[in-house]
Design an enzyme around this catalytic site. Sequence first.
Site, short mmCIF file in Angstrom:
data_model
loop_
_atom_site.label_atom_id
_atom_site.label_comp_id
_atom_site.label_asym_id
_atom_site.label_seq_id
_atom_site.Cartn_x
_atom_site.Cartn_y
_atom_site.Cartn_z
N GLY A 82 0.93 -1.22 0.05
CA GLY A 82 0.00 -0.09 0.06
C GLY A 82 0.99 1.38 0.02
O GLY A 82 0.48 2.36 0.33
N GLY A 112 -1.46 7.59 0.61
CA GLY A 112 -1.73 8.01 2.10
C GLY A 112 -0.45 7.41 2.86
O GLY A 112 0.55 7.86 2.83
N ARG A 140 -1.66 -2.41 -5.98
CA ARG A 140 -2.17 -3.02 -7.68
C ARG A 140 -1.98 -2.12 -8.67
O ARG A 140 -1.46 -2.40 -9.56
CB ARG A 140 -3.86 -3.06 -7.26
CG ARG A 140 -4.14 -4.34 -6.31
CD ARG A 140 -5.72 -4.36 -6.13
NE ARG A 140 -6.02 -2.81 -5.32
CZ ARG A 140 -7.09 -2.80 -5.26
NH1 ARG A 140 -8.22 -3.39 -5.34
NH2 ARG A 140 -7.54 -1.39 -4.37
N ASP A 166 -1.81 -7.87 -6.55
CA ASP A 166 -2.98 -7.74 -5.63
C ASP A 166 -2.64 -8.56 -4.30
O ASP A 166 -2.36 -9.73 -4.68
CB ASP A 166 -4.11 -8.33 -6.31
CG ASP A 166 -5.38 -8.07 -5.45
OD1 ASP A 166 -5.56 -8.21 -4.35
OD2 ASP A 166 -6.38 -7.58 -6.20
N SER A 209 -2.72 -1.80 11.65
CA SER A 209 -4.22 -1.98 12.30
C SER A 209 -4.73 -0.75 12.22
O SER A 209 -4.66 0.19 11.19
CB SER A 209 -4.14 -2.49 13.66
OG SER A 209 -5.31 -3.05 14.13
N TYR A 267 -14.52 -4.13 8.92
CA TYR A 267 -13.43 -3.53 9.17
C TYR A 267 -12.81 -3.83 10.22
O TYR A 267 -11.52 -4.07 10.70
CB TYR A 267 -13.48 -1.95 8.87
CG TYR A 267 -12.16 -1.14 8.99
CD1 TYR A 267 -11.28 -1.23 8.01
CD2 TYR A 267 -11.88 -0.41 9.85
CE1 TYR A 267 -10.02 -0.49 7.90
CE2 TYR A 267 -10.87 0.47 10.02
CZ TYR A 267 -9.74 0.16 9.14
OH TYR A 267 -8.56 0.85 9.10
N LYS A 290 -9.26 -6.08 11.34
CA LYS A 290 -8.19 -5.18 12.10
C LYS A 290 -8.06 -5.99 13.54
O LYS A 290 -6.77 -6.13 13.99
CB LYS A 290 -8.44 -4.01 12.29
CG LYS A 290 -8.42 -3.19 11.29
CD LYS A 290 -7.17 -3.10 10.36
CE LYS A 290 -7.17 -1.89 9.01
NZ LYS A 290 -5.50 -2.25 8.39
N1 NDP Z 1 -6.78 6.71 6.70
C1 NDP Z 1 -7.16 6.15 7.90
O1 NDP Z 1 -8.06 6.86 8.34
C2 NDP Z 1 -6.56 5.20 8.67
C3 NDP Z 1 -5.93 3.95 7.70
N2 NDP Z 1 -5.54 2.89 8.46
C4 NDP Z 1 -5.12 1.76 7.81
O2 NDP Z 1 -3.75 2.33 7.23
C5 NDP Z 1 -3.74 1.65 6.00
C6 NDP Z 1 -3.61 2.52 4.84
O3 NDP Z 1 -4.85 3.45 4.86
P1 NDP Z 1 -4.78 4.78 3.77
O4 NDP Z 1 -3.32 5.20 3.71
O5 NDP Z 1 -5.76 5.49 4.33
O6 NDP Z 1 -5.13 3.96 2.51
P2 NDP Z 1 -5.14 4.43 0.87
O7 NDP Z 1 -6.57 4.24 0.34
O8 NDP Z 1 -4.70 5.96 0.82
O9 NDP Z 1 -4.06 3.52 0.41
C7 NDP Z 1 -4.49 2.30 0.33
C8 NDP Z 1 -2.93 1.68 -0.23
O10 NDP Z 1 -3.36 0.16 -0.25
C9 NDP Z 1 -3.16 -0.22 -1.65
N3 NDP Z 1 -4.06 -1.34 -1.69
C10 NDP Z 1 -5.27 -1.61 -1.74
N4 NDP Z 1 -6.00 -2.69 -1.96
C11 NDP Z 1 -4.92 -3.44 -2.35
C12 NDP Z 1 -4.60 -4.79 -2.65
N5 NDP Z 1 -5.59 -5.77 -2.76
N6 NDP Z 1 -3.41 -5.22 -2.99
C13 NDP Z 1 -2.18 -4.63 -3.08
N7 NDP Z 1 -2.50 -3.24 -2.34
C14 NDP Z 1 -3.76 -2.79 -2.20
C15 NDP Z 1 -3.34 0.86 -2.42
O11 NDP Z 1 -3.06 0.68 -3.92
P3 NDP Z 1 -3.95 0.07 -5.15
O12 NDP Z 1 -5.34 0.45 -4.99
O13 NDP Z 1 -3.31 0.73 -6.31
O14 NDP Z 1 -3.94 -1.24 -4.93
C16 NDP Z 1 -2.87 1.91 -1.91
O15 NDP Z 1 -1.33 2.17 -2.13
C17 NDP Z 1 -4.64 0.66 5.80
O16 NDP Z 1 -4.36 -0.44 6.33
C18 NDP Z 1 -5.94 1.21 6.62
O17 NDP Z 1 -6.76 0.45 7.10
C19 NDP Z 1 -5.72 2.99 9.75
C20 NDP Z 1 -6.33 3.79 10.70
C21 NDP Z 1 -6.88 5.01 10.04
C1 VSD Z 2 -9.73 4.06 27.14
C2 VSD Z 2 -9.68 5.36 26.48
C3 VSD Z 2 -10.28 5.43 25.09
C4 VSD Z 2 -9.66 6.61 24.48
C5 VSD Z 2 -10.28 7.02 23.23
C6 VSD Z 2 -10.92 6.20 22.22
C7 VSD Z 2 -11.14 6.72 20.84
C8 VSD Z 2 -11.34 5.77 19.83
C9 VSD Z 2 -11.82 6.30 18.58
C10 VSD Z 2 -11.74 5.42 17.53
C11 VSD Z 2 -11.56 6.11 16.18
C12 VSD Z 2 -11.36 4.83 15.02
C13 VSD Z 2 -11.16 5.33 13.82
C14 VSD Z 2 -10.73 4.28 12.62
C15 VSD Z 2 -9.90 4.80 11.49
C16 VSD Z 2 -10.08 3.93 10.42
O1 VSD Z 2 -9.35 3.04 10.57
C17 VSD Z 2 -10.87 4.48 9.49
N1 VSD Z 2 -10.53 5.74 8.95
C18 VSD Z 2 -10.69 3.51 8.20
O2 VSD Z 2 -9.36 3.49 7.83
#
Ligand code: NDP
Ligand code: VSD
Length: 324
Positions: free
Chosen positions: A45, A49, A70, A96, A173, A187, A191
């Site tokens: 990935g 991001g 991908r 993928d 995660s 989701y 995770k």
């Molecule tokens: N943004 C958020 O709010 C949060 C994100 N996360 C986690 O962080 C990670 C990154 O998130 P974020 O940066 O937002 O994601 P983005 O959607 O910005 O980027 C996702 C990346 O994963 C790749 N990807 C998706 N599907 C596949 C696949 N099947 N095979 C290979 N590569 C793949 C995409 O490329 P392509 O599509 O070309 O394959 C891209 O590079 C994730 O695991 C997400 O769950 C966790 C907490 C919060």
């Molecule tokens: C004991 C004390 C507890 C303290 C605070 C708890 C707050 C929890 C908030 C959870 C937010 C989850 C966001 C997920 C983001 C994400 O993964 C998506 N954007 C998809 O990627």
Amino acid sequence: MVNAPLYLISLIIIVPLSIALLLYLIVRPRPTKVPIKNRHVFITGGSSGIGLALAQEAASQGAQVSILARSLNKLEEAQKSIKLATGIDVAIYSADVRDFEAVKSAIDQAGPIDILICNQGVFVAHELENSSLEELNFMIDINLMGTFHLIKAALPSMKNRAGRGPGSISIMSSQAGQVGIYGYTAYSASKFGLRGMAEALQQEVIGYDIHVSLIFPPDTDTPGLVEENKRRPELTSIIAASSGVMKANDVAKLSLAGIKSGRFFVPCNLEGFALCLATAGMSPQRSVLMALIEVTAAGIMRFVALCYLWVWYSSIEKWHARKK
Ligand SMILES: NC(=O)C1=CN([C@@H]2O[C@H](COP(=O)(O)OP(=O)(O)OC[C@H]3O[C@@H](n4cnc5c(N)ncnc54)[C@H](OP(=O)(O)O)[C@@H]3O)[C@@H](O)[C@H]2O)C=CC1
Ligand SMILES: CCCCCCCCCCCCCCCC(=O)[C@@H](N)CO
């Protein structure tokens, strides 16, 4: 009577000190450092991001970086932008993660990995009832099964890394992997699944000097979040707002710092730190200081967690009342 303050002081100092000493003797696995300079860091990935920010940060810290995703177009764009920002070339692999053979051939081509960062992930927030089976499978397959594929493909060569220093398998995660959140049934399941995998895996690979890290970001400003926000249920946004929104660069910097210090849990903000304390459970803890904080704060953190749940359930109640 005269000795009462003395008695109190010795209680305040000696008791925590003995607990700290005991923890120092028992914490396992032992603390470690995982350097990244001049080492091969493979990031999935990595074209967008958080993954892209991780790739750029690792490259600028002197690592040899490979990224996998991908879309070849997005990979090439990422490669260009990292070159522009750091002057460094990263290797790109289009595959993928759902396709084990494709993952294996990319990893074989990339050469032995020192630090594997499984960061790929997809998220479509919807109530379970409004989610299609395809959406549910999509998240479980890419987030959970995809990570199995990556680790299974990389492990054989990672285990044969004798003399190359400590290795790391790091898994992205989410705070939704520490607490279930409205709209994230699949989701959160994917995770939470990664946590079970990580705990078991750490026991299996510790003998090969491989260290597992689990990273728990809050909402992070990425193309993925922009897409998610277009149709995220209101309650998901309300509850997720308890932990704010971070910049991808900050998440990347903190993640790399956590990986390099060999931490099992890597929180990214204060709420994340609190969540790690509240959900410490049976996860390994290498840091004596963190172990001491966990032991001391357990009861209070449970109380704090219940307060958060109180607020969240009140929001859910209000939301339903408004809808009627
Ligand atoms: N943004 C958020 O709010 C949060 C994100 N996360 C986690 O962080 C990670 C990154 O998130 P974020 O940066 O937002 O994601 P983005 O959607 O910005 O980027 C996702 C990346 O994963 C790749 N990807 C998706 N599907 C596949 C696949 N099947 N095979 C290979 N590569 C793949 C995409 O490329 P392509 O599509 O070309 O394959 C891209 O590079 C994730 O695991 C997400 O769950 C966790 C907490 C919060
Ligand atoms: C004991 C004390 C507890 C303290 C605070 C708890 C707050 C929890 C908030 C959870 C937010 C989850 C966001 C997920 C983001 C994400 O993964 C998506 N954007 C998809 O990627």
